[in-house]
Write a protein that holds these residues in place. Structure first.
Motif, short mmCIF file in Angstrom:
data_model
loop_
_atom_site.label_atom_id
_atom_site.label_comp_id
_atom_site.label_asym_id
_atom_site.label_seq_id
_atom_site.Cartn_x
_atom_site.Cartn_y
_atom_site.Cartn_z
N GLU A 85 26.04 30.72 -71.18
CA GLU A 85 25.68 32.11 -71.49
C GLU A 85 26.84 33.04 -71.19
O GLU A 85 27.10 34.00 -71.94
CB GLU A 85 24.44 32.51 -70.68
N GLN A 136 10.92 36.20 -74.92
CA GLN A 136 12.06 35.66 -74.18
C GLN A 136 11.97 34.14 -74.06
O GLN A 136 12.95 33.42 -74.27
CB GLN A 136 12.10 36.28 -72.79
N THR A 137 10.78 33.63 -73.75
CA THR A 137 10.59 32.19 -73.61
C THR A 137 10.84 31.48 -74.94
O THR A 137 11.49 30.42 -74.98
CB THR A 137 9.17 31.88 -73.11
N ARG A 186 22.95 35.94 -81.82
CA ARG A 186 22.15 34.72 -81.97
C ARG A 186 21.41 34.73 -83.31
O ARG A 186 21.20 33.68 -83.90
CB ARG A 186 21.15 34.59 -80.83
N ARG A 239 15.60 40.47 -67.51
CA ARG A 239 14.91 39.22 -67.19
C ARG A 239 14.11 39.35 -65.89
O ARG A 239 13.00 38.83 -65.78
CB ARG A 239 15.91 38.07 -67.09
N ASP A 242 14.66 31.53 -75.66
CA ASP A 242 15.35 30.64 -74.73
C ASP A 242 15.17 29.18 -75.13
O ASP A 242 16.12 28.39 -75.09
CB ASP A 242 14.83 30.86 -73.30
N ASP A 243 13.94 28.82 -75.50
CA ASP A 243 13.68 27.43 -75.91
C ASP A 243 14.46 27.09 -77.19
O ASP A 243 15.02 25.99 -77.32
CB ASP A 243 12.18 27.22 -76.14
N TYR A 257 20.44 38.89 -76.60
CA TYR A 257 20.88 37.65 -77.26
C TYR A 257 21.86 38.01 -78.38
O TYR A 257 21.56 37.82 -79.56
CB TYR A 257 19.69 36.88 -77.83
N ALA A 273 18.15 26.70 -76.32
CA ALA A 273 18.37 25.45 -75.59
C ALA A 273 18.37 24.26 -76.54
O ALA A 273 19.20 23.33 -76.40
CB ALA A 273 17.29 25.29 -74.52
#
Length: 331
Positions: free
Chosen positions: A127, A211-212, A276, A153, A215-216, A273, A219
């Motif tokens: 990050e 956010q979750t 992204r 966050r 993030d997933d 982000y 990842a």
């Protein structure tokens, strides 16, 4: 005489099209004035166009604006990523600047953590590297943005698990199980399922869910790229570190309009982000969505070019042949 006729013509245009021009981008009306004035000056009889002709001209201008939103392909990351002179020194400068930014963030987390309601989370090296690339290797600018991300966050971690579960059960958004033709993860947002929140806790809970999801998705993309770098992925597969956003606007009504949500989505993909998301599809945008778009578009600035207005039957063109589409677009 010609100037007076042109002035009368402009007044007629204002009277006939004021309601329509509320939902047309700001560049249309001046062009309409100039075109209409030119017609008056070239008219041998020096008469303004009729009201019927004015209406036809307005419709043709609106149609031309709509054609501008046709898909011209996703912009490459090079268009808004790094300048050539930065790329030349990337290999030699990046490791040292990552170390410097890591130390800055460690000091920041240690100094703020004792005085903050919730413990700040130290960003991982990947990050840190991403934010450095976003800020063209400017350590101070990257640190400023990372500090904002850490604070955001931390604020979402204070939401109760029950509130987060309620927002998750509404299924306002989800990540598609398959990547698109460019190798991007696909985030689908169901705009018709969102209503203005009644409390600040609902706002933070919805942000926590988003956010979750992101993030997933990030990842998974980084895991795929790691396998690709080791030669473990399919040779024909296309890898990317970006996300394709699809906002399903079918069934969107005025109660679903939420400027705060729109501002959050802008902050989400350009502050929390950055870079992204390199393409956003607005599917079957209804007439009532246009005022919301006119509010959001100036905020996006040059990034408004990544937004595409398409119909639902065109979503399949963004996926490889034989790849399952998101569940909302199976038909």
């Amino acid at each position: 005489r010609r100037r007076s006729l042109c002035a009368q013509s402009e007044q007629q245009v204002m009277a006939q099209t004021s309601r329509r021009t509320m939902f047309v981008s700001s560049g249309v009306l001046p062009r309409l004035y100039h075109a209409h004035a030119a017609v008056c000056l070239l008219n041998e009889k020096n008469r303004p166009s009729s009201d019927l002709h004015t209406g036809r001209r307005m419709r043709s201008v609106c149609k031309a604006e709509a054609l501008d939103t046709k898909r011209s392909g996703a912009p490459s990351m090079a268009e808004f990523y790094l300048e050539p002179k930065v790329l030349e020194t990337l290999d030699s400068e990046l490791p040292s600047r990552v170390d410097k930014l890591r130390r800055i963030m460690q000091e920041h987390v240690a100094s703020i953590g004792d005085h903050h309601h919730h413990q700040l989370e130290m960003p991982v090296d990947r990050e840190i590297e991403w934010f450095l690339l976003d800020r063209k290797l400017d350590v101070d600018a990257a640190a400023l943005k990372l500090k904002e991300v850490c604070a955001w966050r931390a604020s979402t971690r204070g939401v109760s698990a029950e509130a987060v579960e309620v927002q998750r059960s509404l299924q306002k958004a989800y990540i598609h199980n398959h990547v698109d033709a460019a190798g991007r993860k696909v985030l689908v947002i169901r705009a018709a399922r969102h209503f203005k929140p009644r409390s600040h806790e609902e706002v933070l809970a919805a942000q926590r869910v988003m956010q979750t999801l992101i993030d997933d998705a990030v990842a998974e993309l980084e895991a795929q790229n790691h396998k690709s770098s080791r030669g473990e992925s399919d040779e024909n597969s296309v890898q990317s570190e970006c996300v394709l956003g699809i906002m399903d606007l079918r069934g969107f009504r005025l109660p679903n309009a939420d400027p705060k949500l729109a501002n959050f989505l802008v902050d989400c993909f350009f502050k929390y982000y950055p870079k992204r998301m390199n393409e956003m599809l607005l599917v079957d945008a209804p007439f009532v969505f246009r005022p919301t778009w006119l509010i959001v578009k100036p905020v996006l600035g040059k990034y408004s070019s990544i937004v595409r207005f398409i119909s639902a039957d065109k979503v399949g063109s963004y996926f490889p042949s034989g790849t399952p589409l998101p569940p909302d677009f199976h038909n």
